[in-house]
Design a protein around this motif. Structure first.
Motif, mmCIF file in Angstrom:
data_model
loop_
_atom_site.group_PDB
_atom_site.id
_atom_site.type_symbol
_atom_site.label_atom_id
_atom_site.label_comp_id
_atom_site.label_asym_id
_atom_site.label_seq_id
_atom_site.Cartn_x
_atom_site.Cartn_y
_atom_site.Cartn_z
ATOM 1 N N ASP A 51 0.826 -1.219 0.000
ATOM 2 C CA ASP A 51 0.000 0.000 0.000
ATOM 3 C C ASP A 51 0.855 1.262 0.000
ATOM 4 O O ASP A 51 0.400 2.327 -0.431
ATOM 5 C CB ASP A 51 -0.931 0.005 1.215
ATOM 6 C CG ASP A 51 -2.069 -1.008 1.086
ATOM 7 O OD1 ASP A 51 -2.349 -1.436 -0.054
ATOM 8 O OD2 ASP A 51 -2.662 -1.381 2.120
ATOM 9 N N GLU B 261 3.405 1.618 -1.832
ATOM 10 C CA GLU B 261 4.098 1.518 -3.134
ATOM 11 C C GLU B 261 5.398 0.720 -3.042
ATOM 12 O O GLU B 261 6.362 0.971 -3.754
ATOM 13 C CB GLU B 261 4.373 2.907 -3.722
ATOM 14 C CG GLU B 261 3.119 3.728 -3.970
ATOM 15 C CD GLU B 261 3.425 5.082 -4.567
ATOM 16 O OE1 GLU B 261 3.442 5.197 -5.812
ATOM 17 O OE2 GLU B 261 3.673 6.025 -3.783
ATOM 18 N N GLU C 143 0.382 -6.862 -5.658
ATOM 19 C CA GLU C 143 1.514 -5.973 -5.940
ATOM 20 C C GLU C 143 1.637 -5.624 -7.421
ATOM 21 O O GLU C 143 1.829 -4.461 -7.780
ATOM 22 C CB GLU C 143 2.817 -6.612 -5.467
ATOM 23 C CG GLU C 143 4.043 -5.754 -5.768
ATOM 24 C CD GLU C 143 5.331 -6.349 -5.264
ATOM 25 O OE1 GLU C 143 6.394 -6.015 -5.830
ATOM 26 O OE2 GLU C 143 5.307 -7.137 -4.298
#
Length: 588
Positions: free
Chosen positions: A514, A516, A536
């Motif tokens: 979450d 990145e 992902e």
């Protein structure tokens, strides 16, 4: 049909042309024009008719064919079929003729060692079945190719191993017992070295420590080094296959940045070399990087040309201790992004990791301040250059409540101070027998994530709170390559707490994604992390990976089930949910 139509057309035209000559009588121009018109009209009609028939047939045929996709969603994949007992026995007999009887082992102790390890995060859910039935030791790329041809013919799963230090179940024989373990223990030669070009070629079973010792032991190469330095005992083929890195990655990069070319045996036994030796090329697809991080699922790597770097003339280790992990992370972030310093390495440890290291040390060994700690390697051409870097780091650390700073002054001191980082995993594992209720059932969940550097302190802090809330406050440690946003959590537990630990690890990984980040910075996916890839990377990207796998290994014999599912009937995830009830027995 088309040829028969042409014969009918030919007779029809002869009749028309004869009729045309009768009308013209003398072959006048108007008669010729009529004949030509009739001829081309007939030809056009014939081809239109043929095209219509062809298009209709093709359309009906395409309607019955499955769509030709650019990806392979798991629900479009056929179940896989592997060798039965008879086929496996035939394959092993042929393999013995390739490598010799002495290089094929069915010794139970050796097979058990290939099945699992006490330090692995994930153990076989069905250990009596999920193991190899034979262990084969090839001596060359050519022998590997012959072995793989046989495996391909008889549909025998093959799992290649080198250092056997992977942590995410990469070497697990999920399709045992009729599977082969292919060991590179006898393929560890240094084949070529080009000091002037800063590269060398080695066999798959060569460890990074062997390379370092070789370079240091020769006058014309002692000034050179190989950059990546992951866990002790790791070998080059495994490091390539997982895209490993280690503590030096901040300056020298991961395996992706340190491989020049590869020799690879494909699933049908074909041998390829991915490129020549130049440092750069734009000649076609980057096949070299296709295999880096593929975990042996696309081909078996047998020879590797790696980059070398010039060793620092002077290099010292510096430790800086802080009140909190946030203070340490803030110092690291300013050094990385604002200071202009370029450390050779920069690592972070939480206070628990430091205490575990102290606990494992002898009475006379160096004791470290049990606080969140940054470790640096500063290097340069002279001691003065290193001292200048240390002083800049001290000033930045002081703004973030620095408690203590300690710097080495020679190689022996370097080794002593770097012990705090190098001994992390083993120190944590040893500590388990002191804090866990069942001291005969020490399990360690070793996992890594990576996030943008500015998010690392947040993900560590939030995961710390989550683990403590579950009652594991004195049973976990943290260490990380903070220079590239990669950190490792090591959680100690007894087997009955497997699901509890699994859930907190799930939350940690999804937290990283979450932000990145990634589910793995350097451990690889293996079995343990394949469930995170859809979130992902996206389902379509994973489906593309599966498509490449099926194209290159249609019989799915190379390290099956790793990274993503290759069989719609795969039940491994359900097996792992109940894995804690099994007696793994890997180390007895």
């Amino acid at each position: 049909m088309l040829f028969r139509g042409n014969r009918i057309l030919s007779r029809h035209l002869r009749h028309k042309l004869a009729f045309g000559r009768g009308i013209s009588g003398t072959g006048l121009k108007s008669g010729v024009q009529l004949n030509r018109a009739v001829f081309f009209a007939a030809i056009g009609g014939a081809f239109i008719g043929a095209a219509t028939v062809f298009a209709t047939t093709t359309k009906n045929h395409e309607k019955n064919k499955p769509p030709q996709l650019s990806t392979s969603p798991i629900d479009t994949v056929e179940p896989v079929v592997y060798a039965d007992n008879n086929d496996f026995a035939l394959a092993v007999e042929k393999m013995k003729k390739v490598v010799g009887e002495n290089n094929v082992s069915t010794d139970e102790a050796e097979l058990k060692a290939q099945s699992d390890s006490f330090f692995s995060t994930h153990h076989p859910p069905d250990p009596l079945k999920q193991k190899p039935k034979a262990l084969v030791y090839p001596l060359s790329t050519e022998e590997v190719a012959e072995l793989v041809k046989i495996a391909h013919e008889y549909r025998v799963p093959v799992i290649a191993t080198s250092g056997f230090t992977s942590l995410e179940g990469q070497a697990m024989h999920t399709r045992g017992p009729n599977s082969i373990a292919l060991s590179f223990a006898n393929m560890h030669k240094i084949l070529k070295i080009h000091p002037e070009d800063l590269d060398m070629t080695v066999e798959a079973g060569t460890s990074w420590q062997d390379i370092d010792q070789y370079l240091l032991g020769n006058d014309d190469t002692s000034h050179l080094m190989f950059g990546p330095d992951p866990g002790m005992g790791a070998c080059i083929a495994g490091m390539v296959s997982t895209s490993a890195s280690g503590t030096n990655a901040y300056k020298y990069g991961t395996m992706k940045e340190n491989v020049v070319n590869l020799t690879v045996v494909l699933a049908d036994g074909t041998i390829i070399k991915t490129k020549q030796r130049p440092r750069k090329t734009s000649a076609g697809y980057d096949i070299t990087r296709l295999f880096i991080g593929a975990e042996g699922t696309l081909g078996i790597i047998t020879e590797i040309t790696v980059k070398l770097h010039v060793r620092p003339v002077v290099e010292f280790v510096t430790l800086a201790s802080f009140p909190t992990i946030k203070d340490a992370a803030a110092t690291a972030l300013e050094i990385i992004s604002k200071s202009g310093l370029q450390p050779n390495a920069i690592e972070i440890l939480n206070e628990a990791m430091v205490s575990f290291v102290n606990s494992s040390q002898g009475q006379n060994d160096h004791k470290f301040l049990e606080k969140p700690t940054l470790l640096f390697k500063f290097g340069g051409p002279t001691k003065k250059d290193v001292d200048t870097q240390v002083e800049v780091a001290r000033k930045i650390a002081s703004k973030n409540l620095l408690i203590n700073l300690e710097t080495s002054s020679n190689r022996e001191d370097n080794d002593t101070l770097w012990t705090a980082r190098r001994a992390g995993l083993w120190s944590t594992y040893e500590y388990g027998s002191k804090v866990l209720e069942n001291k005969d059932d020490v399990q360690v969940w070793t996992t890594d994530i990576a996030v943008p550097i500015s998010k690392l302190a947040q993900v560590i802090s939030e995961t710390n709170d989550d683990i403590r809330a579950l009652g594991f406050g004195d049973k976990f440690s943290v260490m990380g390559h903070i220079g590239d946003g990669n950190c490792h959590f090591l959680i100690l537990y007894n087997s009955p707490d497997y699901k509890k630990v699994q859930k907190v690890v799930d939350r940690m990984v999804y937290r990283a994604i979450d932000l990145e980040g990634t589910c793995t910075g350097e451990h690889g996916v293996g079995i343990g992390k394949r469930k995170y890839l859809n979130k992902e990377l996206g389902k379509e990207t994973v489906d593309l990976m599966r498509h490449l796998k099926l194209l290159m290994d249609p019989r799915r014999i190379l390290n099956p089930d790793k990274i993503f599912r290759v069989d719609p009937s795969d039940t491994l995830d359900a097996q792992f949910d109940a894995a804690h009830i099994h007696d793994h027995g890997c180390c007895s």
